[in-house]
Design a protein around this motif. Structure first.
Motif, mmCIF file in Angstrom:
data_model
loop_
_atom_site.group_PDB
_atom_site.id
_atom_site.type_symbol
_atom_site.label_atom_id
_atom_site.label_comp_id
_atom_site.label_asym_id
_atom_site.label_seq_id
_atom_site.Cartn_x
_atom_site.Cartn_y
_atom_site.Cartn_z
ATOM 1 N N LEU A 1 -10.139 0.446 2.778
ATOM 2 C CA LEU A 1 -9.205 -0.564 2.301
ATOM 3 C C LEU A 1 -8.961 -1.637 3.361
ATOM 4 O O LEU A 1 -8.832 -2.824 3.035
ATOM 5 C CB LEU A 1 -7.888 0.098 1.910
ATOM 6 N N VAL B 1 0.855 -1.196 0.000
ATOM 7 C CA VAL B 1 0.000 0.000 0.000
ATOM 8 C C VAL B 1 0.887 1.241 0.000
ATOM 9 O O VAL B 1 1.750 1.387 0.872
ATOM 10 C CB VAL B 1 -0.929 0.021 1.231
ATOM 11 N N THR C 1 -9.155 -5.854 -4.703
ATOM 12 C CA THR C 1 -8.995 -4.641 -5.492
ATOM 13 C C THR C 1 -10.326 -4.208 -6.089
ATOM 14 O O THR C 1 -10.596 -3.026 -6.227
ATOM 15 C CB THR C 1 -7.965 -4.840 -6.610
ATOM 16 N N ARG D 1 -1.302 -5.883 -7.185
ATOM 17 C CA ARG D 1 -1.299 -6.027 -5.727
ATOM 18 C C ARG D 1 -0.772 -4.779 -5.012
ATOM 19 O O ARG D 1 -0.345 -4.855 -3.870
ATOM 20 C CB ARG D 1 -0.464 -7.249 -5.327
ATOM 21 N N ALA E 1 -1.910 -0.934 -3.850
ATOM 22 C CA ALA E 1 -3.041 -0.025 -3.662
ATOM 23 C C ALA E 1 -2.532 1.355 -3.271
ATOM 24 O O ALA E 1 -1.447 1.496 -2.689
ATOM 25 C CB ALA E 1 -3.991 -0.564 -2.582
ATOM 26 N N HIS F 1 -5.623 1.179 -7.679
ATOM 27 C CA HIS F 1 -4.716 0.053 -7.451
ATOM 28 C C HIS F 1 -4.159 -0.395 -8.783
ATOM 29 O O HIS F 1 -4.723 -0.124 -9.855
ATOM 30 C CB HIS F 1 -5.443 -1.124 -6.791
ATOM 31 N N TRP G 1 -12.173 -2.546 -3.241
ATOM 32 C CA TRP G 1 -11.572 -1.260 -2.896
ATOM 33 C C TRP G 1 -11.927 -0.201 -3.913
ATOM 34 O O TRP G 1 -12.335 0.915 -3.588
ATOM 35 C CB TRP G 1 -10.074 -1.454 -2.800
#
Length: 459
Positions: free
Chosen positions: A307, A155, A392, A278, A280, A275, A395
């Motif tokens: 998230l 992230v 994802t 993998r 974000a 995103h 999110w």
């Protein structure tokens, strides 16, 4: 030095990164926070600090609001001034008994960091990130001291120019950039506020405003022209213009030392999608809003809450051996919640490498595509090594509420570019300052402007 393996690596120990870390730890998801600054530097960086009531409730839940409640300034009203008329809005009457607070951002960071570390959370502070790569099909974060962090999800919470954001391909995102045509001179002065709440003033010479910081320090704003610089605004002129534009009687606003001065262009910037595979993006890494509304930190922490919920559901589903999916509570479909997908790999019927729109529409489903659309993706969820996990989809849908899913389904006509949107006069801007007709024109029919909603965890 060494190698650390975890489920989520969070780059950035600001409000969004630490909120995300605290929630993930509470929900049993392993995570590591990484930041280039050490603790002393993090808590010494003076920033704005307006906390909306939902943010206050989130800090309450995390057990990080004790100092906020005792040392923060309750913010209960907002005032508008124009041509001698004063209009006051009482937040308590409009929103209930939970007040907003003025509490410096660096103190929020200190409280969140104390709570996270006291609960056993791992934080690698003073370790700049110098690289983002992959190993065994999972992202890897490399630090300047040689530390390597392997994670299932990374992230970016270190702002618009964070190291993870910089390592991602620019053509994988679309930037929406609104220039509002207004520049503000921001002044931080050592003077008490003349009113115990935010004040906005409209004047023929331009906007003026007061934002609370502390009982002794006040943030003040003045609208300036495009050709003016800091040298054109000596302290005497600043105080004179504030008195005139805010219609203040002599002595109402005390003169004091000017601690900081800067000119800020009023700009709204949003990145899409939120995103890539993998990785974000949260907070300023994903969106920037003008400072005059006090929304930046609140939006960043709301990002983190949304998230965290999506990631916790994803990892719980993995632990239970179920196929990770999106819950009805989280999905909240819009009018276009169902999308034609490929019957083989469930990718978009218009983008799947193994299907063609000429074959006719595939069965409609509310499940999101497994096609990540990233570099090297083959288009089939069963073989694509860079496929994005199901969180994802959750999110993206939670955060932006577009009428079309992001990234996973459907191609964007202006993907990889910067869409500069004009500001329409006479139209109420929606959420991020982009009016629906303008956004629809820029992105194609059927889209709605991005809106940030309260986190589902707070309802």
């Amino acid at each position: 030095m060494g190698t650390i393996e975890t489920q989520v690596a969070i780059v950035g120990a600001g409000p969004s990164g630490l909120t995300l870390a605290a929630l993930l730890r509470e929900w049993g998801v392993a995570c590591v926070v990484i930041d280039k600054f050490d603790r002393d530097q993090l808590v010494a960086r003076a920033r704005a600090g307006f906390l909306e009531r939902r943010t206050v409730q989130l800090l309450d839940r995390l057990g990080c609001s004790k100092r906020l409640r005792t040392e923060g300034l309750p913010h209960t009203a907002c005032e508008f001034r124009c041509d001698g008329e004063v209009i006051r809005l009482d937040y308590a009457d409009l929103c209930g008994d939970t007040p907003s607070f003025v509490y410096p951002q660096q103190e929020v960071v200190a409280d969140l960091l104390d709570g996270y570390e006291s609960a056993g959370g791992a934080a690698l502070l003073g370790r700049p990130v110098v690289g983002l790569g992959t190993e065994r099909e999972l992202p890897v974060v490399r630090c300047a001291d040689g530390t390597v962090v392997r994670a299932e999800v990374v992230v970016e919470a270190a702002g618009q120019y964070g190291p993870v954001r910089a390592a991602l391909p620019t053509d994988a995102f679309t930037e929406y950039d609104v220039r509002h045509g207004v520049r503000l001179l921001g002044v931080l002065a050592q003077t008490p506020p003349f009113a115990p709440h935010t004040v906005y003033g409209q004047h023929t010479d331009g906007f003026a405003g007061q934002m609370l910081r502390s009982p002794e320090v006040t943030r003040l704003y003045l609208e300036v022209t495009e050709d003016e610089s800091l040298e054109d605004w000596p302290e005497e002129r600043i105080w004179r213009e504030l008195d005139d534009r805010l219609s203040l009687p002599p002595g109402a606003l005390r003169r004091g030392p000017v601690l900081e001065r800067s000119v800020v262009e009023m700009r709204t910037w949003v990145l899409e999608p939120l995103h890539l595979g993998r990785v974000a993006l949260v907070g300023d890494a994903a969106h920037i809003v003008p400072p005059s509304g006090g929304k930046g930190m609140n939006l960043a922490m709301a990002d983190a809450a949304d998230l965290a919920g999506a990631l916790s559901r994803h990892f719980r589903a993995d632990a239970a051996g179920d196929a990770p999916g999106t819950s009805a509570r989280c999905w909240r479909p819009t009018r276009s919640g169902a999308w034609p997908t490929c019957g083989r790999c469930r990718s978009s019927a218009t983008s799947c490498c193994t299907s063609s729109t000429a074959r006719g529409p595939a069965p409609r489903t509310r499940g999101m595509s497994k096609h990540c659309g990233g570099p090297g993706c083959s288009g089939c969820g069963t073989t694509c090594p860079t496929r994005a996990p199901s969180w994802t989809a959750t999110w993206a849908r939670n955060s932006t509420r577009h009428s079309e899913p992001h990234g996973s389904v459907g191609a964007r006509s202006r993907r990889g570019g910067v869409v500069r949107l004009p500001v329409e006069s006479g139209y109420p801007h929606c959420g991020i300052g982009i009016s629906p007709p303008v956004l629809a024109q820029a992105t194609g029919a059927g889209h709605r402007p991005a809106r940030w909603r309260p986190s589902a965890m707070l309802t």
